[in-house]
Design an enzyme around this catalytic site. Structure first.
Site, PDB file in Angstrom:
ATOM      1  N   HIS A  52      35.626  32.041  54.183  1.00  0.00           N
ATOM      2  CA  HIS A  52      36.971  31.462  54.163  1.00  0.00           C
ATOM      3  C   HIS A  52      37.091  30.355  55.214  1.00  0.00           C
ATOM      4  O   HIS A  52      36.676  30.535  56.356  1.00  0.00           O
ATOM      5  CB  HIS A  52      38.006  32.561  54.437  1.00  0.00           C
ATOM      6  CG  HIS A  52      39.386  32.196  54.006  1.00  0.00           C
ATOM      7  ND1 HIS A  52      40.143  31.263  54.649  1.00  0.00           N
ATOM      8  CD2 HIS A  52      40.137  32.648  52.976  1.00  0.00           C
ATOM      9  CE1 HIS A  52      41.325  31.156  54.031  1.00  0.00           C
ATOM     10  NE2 HIS A  52      41.345  31.982  53.015  1.00  0.00           N
TER      11      HIS A  52
ATOM     12  N   GLY B  13      51.205  22.568  72.879  1.00  0.00           N
ATOM     13  CA  GLY B  13      49.952  22.916  73.543  1.00  0.00           C
ATOM     14  C   GLY B  13      49.139  21.686  73.903  1.00  0.00           C
ATOM     15  O   GLY B  13      49.576  20.548  73.695  1.00  0.00           O
TER      16      GLY B  13
ATOM     17  N   LYS C 263      43.646  19.322  73.371  1.00  0.00           N
ATOM     18  CA  LYS C 263      42.215  19.668  73.339  1.00  0.00           C
ATOM     19  C   LYS C 263      42.067  21.045  72.694  1.00  0.00           C
ATOM     20  O   LYS C 263      42.814  21.978  73.031  1.00  0.00           O
ATOM     21  CB  LYS C 263      41.698  19.725  74.794  1.00  0.00           C
ATOM     22  CG  LYS C 263      40.433  18.928  75.057  1.00  0.00           C
ATOM     23  CD  LYS C 263      39.985  19.136  76.499  1.00  0.00           C
ATOM     24  CE  LYS C 263      38.864  20.139  76.598  1.00  0.00           C
ATOM     25  NZ  LYS C 263      38.807  20.906  77.803  1.00  0.00           N
TER      26      LYS C 263
ATOM     27  N   HIS D  88      41.082  24.709  71.937  1.00  0.00           N
ATOM     28  CA  HIS D  88      40.707  25.841  72.802  1.00  0.00           C
ATOM     29  C   HIS D  88      39.237  26.155  72.524  1.00  0.00           C
ATOM     30  O   HIS D  88      38.858  26.316  71.368  1.00  0.00           O
ATOM     31  CB  HIS D  88      41.606  27.041  72.475  1.00  0.00           C
ATOM     32  CG  HIS D  88      41.424  28.205  73.397  1.00  0.00           C
ATOM     33  ND1 HIS D  88      40.309  29.016  73.377  1.00  0.00           N
ATOM     34  CD2 HIS D  88      42.211  28.697  74.391  1.00  0.00           C
ATOM     35  CE1 HIS D  88      40.431  29.966  74.297  1.00  0.00           C
ATOM     36  NE2 HIS D  88      41.573  29.786  74.929  1.00  0.00           N
ATOM     37  N   PRO D  89      38.408  26.257  73.563  1.00  0.00           N
ATOM     38  CA  PRO D  89      36.954  26.347  73.329  1.00  0.00           C
ATOM     39  C   PRO D  89      36.540  27.491  72.414  1.00  0.00           C
ATOM     40  O   PRO D  89      35.657  27.311  71.575  1.00  0.00           O
ATOM     41  CB  PRO D  89      36.373  26.526  74.743  1.00  0.00           C
ATOM     42  CG  PRO D  89      37.546  26.803  75.646  1.00  0.00           C
ATOM     43  CD  PRO D  89      38.750  26.236  74.988  1.00  0.00           C
TER      44      PRO D  89
ATOM     45  N   ALA E 211      39.059  29.818  70.853  1.00  0.00           N
ATOM     46  CA  ALA E 211      40.111  30.261  69.909  1.00  0.00           C
ATOM     47  C   ALA E 211      40.570  29.150  68.977  1.00  0.00           C
ATOM     48  O   ALA E 211      41.391  29.387  68.092  1.00  0.00           O
ATOM     49  CB  ALA E 211      41.310  30.833  70.680  1.00  0.00           C
ATOM     50  N   GLY E 212      40.089  27.929  69.151  1.00  0.00           N
ATOM     51  CA  GLY E 212      40.414  26.846  68.233  1.00  0.00           C
ATOM     52  C   GLY E 212      41.857  26.391  68.280  1.00  0.00           C
ATOM     53  O   GLY E 212      42.421  26.209  69.364  1.00  0.00           O
TER      54      GLY E 212
END
Lengths: 303, 303
Positions: free
Chosen positions: A81, A162, A165, A167-168, A170-171
């Site tokens: 998915h 937010g 950039k 989140h490394p 958690a996207g």
């Protein structure tokens, strides 16, 4: 009592302890009820159905998103998915005594909090979208987690809340208000698939039909009949009975009877009430006079 | 979750502290919800609408009956409404996941306890009746409190439970299972009262109509139209839609349209579902797939 539904999608469908860890965050919160949750290992994705009063529901969704960010690392995620976040999408659906505008405002409150406190970029989608290109979730998700480091730099894909950039681990996440989706199928007394296809075409939005209908024609091989299979994406504006009656009319034109219909999954009381309202020509009727609904309200008032 | 409704009638409609004292007994009990209560000073009578799970509901009804026996003295009671007991009648109505037989058995359990522990003679009525003469409540109540000291001595009026002697201050009580009563009116686009009367006659049981319909024709003076006003005494066996469709047919015969209809008071979800079921020709549908109903069940399970 105000009721909002949410069906958050999380990018984990294999590790039970992770899924339970996320769901447990909602279990801790009063006035939030978990109606269902299920995981697909191939998709590596879980879907939770929650209902609650607005404030506790937002709290539950925030805590679940926080937990998902702690437990899921998208850099190690594989699955069929498409996905762009540990918590991938959080739809909010007004159920009872909540307007669309209130629901949109709830999505903004939740989005802002996720952006500020969890440092996850948030995109508002569907009815909450801040531009037409963001209405459709698949538009936002295009490129997925792997492509988002570049996509987020584009001016048109600046997040609504937010950091600018990804989140490394958690996207990014999409949050938005949408209507309750009713899966409604009508079965026709013929084995001629062309009739089902023609009728699906007649009622669905894309080919000139009702604004909030998606429809396809299918064969039900075992029963030797055909089916018009639909998603009603806004039962308030395109009610069930209207779609049903037009299908009946169109089927008559081919000499084909409707042999039955089915609702797959849940249906909100208001959708059911509006069917009775139409056929019985009720002058003033609302769901608050339904006994079980009254009990529900009593219970929640009591607490 | 199993749900039963009860609508006990108490012979006090003037002294607020007495009424509150009785209602408070139900308030103390979990899983019992007071949906409504109202008092009529002329009738000197109060009606309470309760819903609950079977066991706590019986407990609440017993405690209310006990309290009423403490606070009401029928020897001093006057009022327009016929009555035979401090607690006059306790109907039990199956609402959700409860069969008629279970409901009858609940009425027997409650009746026996009232008879044994409170020394009040109990008559089982309606579906719980132990003989045809006891089915109709007004048959049992004939002679009222004042006449019961004699009536109770007759062999055919020996109580089903409790002593063979009227309780000196609390009289006797009727307990029984009956169906939910739906008040349903259909408005016709004519000022000719004869049309309403003829149609009422066509659908009501007594003159050859449906088994569970009571109906009268009325004039709605202000709107200059007429109304068929009905009580549906068993919506499972004589469903709303069938009565409505026959009224529509009969009205057509007089060239009169149905301009609207109304449900007065509460309607059980199952009655609403059966309307949708009929008109949409649903193949497998039950009220458990209604979102609000699912929430209700979740809440009660949680407790």
């Amino acid at each position: 009592m105000k009721l909002v539904e949410s069906v958050p999608n999380f990018s984990e469908g294999r590790r039970k302890e992770v899924i339970e860890g996320i769901v447990n965050e909602a279990r801790k919160i009063r006035r939030v009820w978990i109606l269902d949750y299920s995981s697909d290992p191939d998709h590596n994705r879980s879907v939770v159905t929650l209902v609650g009063e607005p404030e506790p529901l937002l709290e539950a969704l925030f805590k679940m998103t926080k937990k998902a960010a702690e437990l899921i690392d998208l850099r190690k995620h594989t699955g069929e998915h498409p996905r762009m976040g540990a918590t991938d999408v959080i739809p909010l659906v007004p159920i009872m005594n909540v307007t669309k505008d209130e629901c949109i405002s709830l999505s903004r409150i939740l989005g802002e909090r996720i952006g500020n406190e969890l440092n996850i970029p948030v995109y508002l989608y569907e009815q909450s979208a801040t531009s037409p290109t963001r209405e459709n979730l698949s538009n936002i998700r295009k490129g997925e987690f792997e492509g988002f480091s570049e996509k987020i730099k584009m001016k048109e894909w600046k997040p609504d809340f937010g950091p600018d950039k990804v989140h490394p681990s958690a996207g990014v996440v999409a949050v938005g208000c949408r209507e309750f989706l009713i899966a409604f199928n009508v079965n026709l007394g013929t084995d001629n698939i062309e009739v089902a296809k023609k009728i699906a075409k007649a009622v669905r939005h894309i080919s000139g039909g009702f604004r909030y209908v998606k429809a396809l024609g299918f064969k039900l091989e075992e029963r030797k009949i055909v089916q018009v299979s639909m998603n009603l994406t806004n039962f308030k504006k395109t009610p069930i009975h209207r779609v049903f009656e037009v299908i009946k009319l169109e089927a008559e034109r081919y000499g084909v009877p409707i042999v039955g219909s089915e609702i797959v999954g849940l249906i909100p009381l208001n959708a059911l009430s509006s069917v009775a309202d139409f056929y019985l020509r009720l002058e003033k009727f609302d769901s608050s006079t339904v006994l079980e609904n009254k009990i529900l309200q009593k219970i929640v008032e009591e607490e």
